[in-house]
Design a protein around this motif. Structure first.
Motif, short mmCIF file in Angstrom:
data_model
loop_
_atom_site.label_atom_id
_atom_site.label_comp_id
_atom_site.label_asym_id
_atom_site.label_seq_id
_atom_site.Cartn_x
_atom_site.Cartn_y
_atom_site.Cartn_z
N CYS A 134 0.86 -1.18 0.00
CA CYS A 134 0.00 0.00 0.00
C CYS A 134 0.89 1.22 0.00
O CYS A 134 1.58 1.48 0.99
N LEU A 135 0.95 1.95 -1.09
CA LEU A 135 1.81 3.11 -1.22
C LEU A 135 0.99 4.37 -1.00
O LEU A 135 -0.18 4.42 -1.34
N PHE A 136 1.65 5.39 -0.44
CA PHE A 136 0.96 6.61 -0.11
C PHE A 136 1.77 7.80 -0.61
O PHE A 136 2.99 7.77 -0.64
N SER A 137 1.07 8.84 -0.94
CA SER A 137 1.72 10.09 -1.29
C SER A 137 1.09 11.22 -0.49
O SER A 137 -0.05 11.11 -0.03
N LEU A 166 8.44 2.61 -0.10
CA LEU A 166 7.96 3.60 0.86
C LEU A 166 8.11 5.00 0.29
O LEU A 166 9.07 5.31 -0.41
N VAL A 167 7.14 5.85 0.60
CA VAL A 167 7.18 7.26 0.26
C VAL A 167 6.80 8.03 1.51
O VAL A 167 6.32 7.44 2.49
N PRO A 168 7.02 9.34 1.56
CA PRO A 168 6.68 10.12 2.76
C PRO A 168 5.23 9.93 3.20
O PRO A 168 4.32 9.85 2.38
N PHE A 169 5.03 9.85 4.51
CA PHE A 169 3.68 9.67 5.06
C PHE A 169 3.58 10.41 6.39
O PHE A 169 4.58 10.68 7.06
N ASP A 170 2.35 10.75 6.76
CA ASP A 170 2.07 11.40 8.03
C ASP A 170 1.36 10.39 8.93
O ASP A 170 0.24 9.97 8.64
N PRO A 171 1.98 9.97 10.03
CA PRO A 171 1.34 8.97 10.91
C PRO A 171 0.06 9.47 11.57
O PRO A 171 -0.72 8.67 12.08
N ASN A 172 -0.17 10.80 11.55
CA ASN A 172 -1.41 11.33 12.11
C ASN A 172 -2.59 11.16 11.16
O ASN A 172 -3.75 11.31 11.59
N ALA A 173 -2.30 10.88 9.89
CA ALA A 173 -3.37 10.81 8.90
C ALA A 173 -3.66 9.39 8.43
O ALA A 173 -4.56 9.19 7.62
N LEU A 174 -2.92 8.40 8.92
CA LEU A 174 -3.12 7.02 8.47
C LEU A 174 -4.18 6.31 9.30
O LEU A 174 -4.28 6.52 10.51
#
Length: 388
Positions: A134-137, A166-174
């Motif tokens: 699962c990739l995120f942008s 892996l790409v940059p992610f915000d742990p507050n938004a997952l």
């Protein structure tokens, strides 16, 4: 008459010589090691003390008899087997060191022989296939926040070529699915989300690492990709400060609850001198606020005042004072408002029996804490270990 005393003395001497020495049949590990140094050769010394047998073992499968052969006392060996039967899994060698009765010196001797099986070993869970990753942008969401937009087959070449996908992610938004996509198990993902809600969100990458479901190896792997946007209240505070210029008290808002004094609290709309004193007293008992809503727990903040003040205050969870639950004195544990007398008794009893815990999940599994208590206490507990 002369032969009777001599015969009695002879019988006593023979009985004393042939009587088994129960005290020497199960020597402690330290005594056995001392005997090993004195008698380096032979299966047993002249005093009949059994030699220590060191061999590779898995604490998840080792039997009581094998533990005794390693020089572990009977009560400790039985406790380890019983602890394991109750569901304990030894994922790392240090878990074995935390067992009640395993001293630092004994663990130092046995550590080179501990071999955790593949089925029990702690390891980072990687996505099984590239197709199921699962990739995120990062995409803007408003108010300075970021959201994680899930990408499918249209992932850019740069993202698809990133290390481990892996790409940059915000742990507050997952959400749960997002954390699973990063390599966590569903249970770990739910734990991280609960921790995030309990502490009011992650303000730094170090906050994310403090969640007990995030291992050190996993954090090292993910740290380069963590991008945390400023919280809404902080952005709003900066805007209000710029609008107010250098004049008025509004330039200092919002107020950080864990560092504010009574004067700063009184400047907040809805907080008077009595309320400020109650907040400071509760902050001292609590160890700090991990989210701003906790001020309502003081009992002096009404819902009406909460609605007035909530946009003017925030809590920095990094500033809270933690309790080392494995070593803290009973009175220090009892002072925390989230620990009831009944819970305190269970903590002290189980800590004495087991020697401590590695994670808060261990405290839930052995019924020391309920799920609700664990969720509230998670930001305030630290699990220290005894240095070797």
């Amino acid at each position: 008459m002369l032969l009777l005393p001599l015969l009695g003395a002879l019988v006593w001497l023979v009985s004393e010589t042939l009587r088994p020495r129960f005290g020497d049949s199960a020597p402690l590990l330290g005594d056995t090691l001392a005997e090993e140094e004195k008698h380096p050769a032979g299966g047993a010394d002249t005093a009949g003390v059994r030699r220590l047998r060191l061999f590779r073992f898995d604490p998840n499968t080792v039997t009581y008899e094998e533990l005794r052969l390693l020089g572990i006392a009977p009560r400790t060996a039985a406790g380890i087997v019983k602890y394991r039967t109750a569901g304990k899994v030894f994922a790392i060698p240090e878990d074995f060191a935390a067992c009640y009765g395993i001293t630092d010196s004994a663990y130092a001797v046995l550590k080179p022989y501990i071999d955790i099986g593949e089925a029990y070993r702690m390891r980072i869970r990687e996505p099984r296939t590239a197709e199921r990753r699962c990739l995120f942008s990062v995409t803007p969401e408003g108010n300075g926040r970021t959201a994680m937009a899930r990408t499918g087959e249209g992932v850019s070449a740069a993202a698809s070529g990133a290390e481990n996908g892996l790409v940059p992610f915000d742990p507050n938004a997952l959400g749960e699915e997002g954390f699973v996509g990063l390599g966590f198990t569903p249970r770990q993902a739910r734990t991280i989300i609960n921790f995030r809600e309990a502490c009011g969100g992650f303000r730094t990458a170090a906050d994310f690492a403090r969640s007990y479901a995030v291992s050190e190896e996993m954090f090292v792997r993910l740290k380069p990709y963590i991008v945390i946007a400023p919280p809404e209240e902080e952005s709003a505070g900066k805007e209000s400060g710029q609008a107010a210029g250098n004049g008025g008290a509004a330039a200092s808002l919002p107020v950080e609850l864990n560092r504010a004094d009574s004067a700063a609290l009184v400047a907040v709309s809805g907080i008077g001198p009595a309320t400020a004193s109650a907040i400071l007293a509760y902050r001292e008992r609590l160890g700090g606020f991990c989210n701003r809503r906790q001020v309502v727990e003081t009992g002096v903040v009404t819902e009406r005042n909460w609605e007035r003040m909530k946009e003017q205050i925030w809590a920095d969870s990094c500033a809270i004072r933690k309790i080392d639950i494995n070593f803290a004195a009973p009175n220090a544990v009892a002072r925390h408002p989230y620990i009831t007398p009944r819970t305190l008794r269970k903590i002290l009893r189980n800590r004495q029996l087991k020697g401590g815990w590695s994670t808060i999940e261990d405290m839930v599994e052995d019924n020391t804490l309920t799920n609700e208590e664990a969720g509230r206490l998670a930001p305030y507990l630290h699990f220290g270990t005894v240095p070797l």
